[in-house]
Design a protein around this motif. Sequence first.
Motif, PDB file in Angstrom:
ATOM      1  N   ALA A 144      43.008  54.429 139.227  1.00 37.69           N
ATOM      2  CA  ALA A 144      42.350  54.156 137.945  1.00 37.69           C
ATOM      3  C   ALA A 144      40.936  53.633 138.156  1.00 37.69           C
ATOM      4  O   ALA A 144      39.988  54.089 137.507  1.00 37.69           O
ATOM      5  N   ASN A 147      38.626  56.390 139.851  1.00 39.08           N
ATOM      6  CA  ASN A 147      38.282  57.475 138.924  1.00 39.08           C
ATOM      7  C   ASN A 147      37.682  56.973 137.617  1.00 39.08           C
ATOM      8  O   ASN A 147      37.393  57.771 136.728  1.00 39.08           O
ATOM      9  N   THR A 149      39.168  55.594 135.219  1.00 43.33           N
ATOM     10  CA  THR A 149      40.076  56.047 134.169  1.00 43.33           C
ATOM     11  C   THR A 149      41.147  54.992 133.941  1.00 43.33           C
ATOM     12  O   THR A 149      42.051  54.845 134.772  1.00 43.33           O
TER      13      THR A 149
END
Length: 154
Positions: A144, A147, A149
């Motif tokens: 996470a 990236n 994200t």
Amino acid sequence: MKSLCIIPCGKKKIWDKQADVGPVSAREAYIGTFHHLCETYADHFKLDWVVLSAKHGFLLPKDIVPENYDVTFNQKSNQIVTGDFLANQVKNKHLDVFPRIVVLTGRKYKPFISAAFSLPNPEIVYPLEGCKGIGHMQQRLKTAVANDTPIHSV
């Protein structure tokens, strides 16, 4: 929407490496890999965060942890914080102002978090729920951040 991230304390603490260090902030006290990844995740996604400790309850990053301890939510002990204690901390530390709680802990913490945040009722999300162990949780957090994200709903 502003979220509060709850991260676990962890067994490994600064006193395991530096026995004579004395009292330190919660940000400095916990040095385990999983705790560090949770803290990194919260900081990366600009979430306010607290540590949930079985002995001390909710600790803001600057709150002082006086000394080493070995108390977990898995054990039977009179040193474990109660749901009422946590609920009082939520009010006294103004954690009740957050409409969403992002919980980066294992399932053993769930009953304590539910008791602490019973009223008012914020949205509580467990983005690591369903992971097949600590390795899977760590990988999800690393990915996470790498990236950019988030694994929690934004």
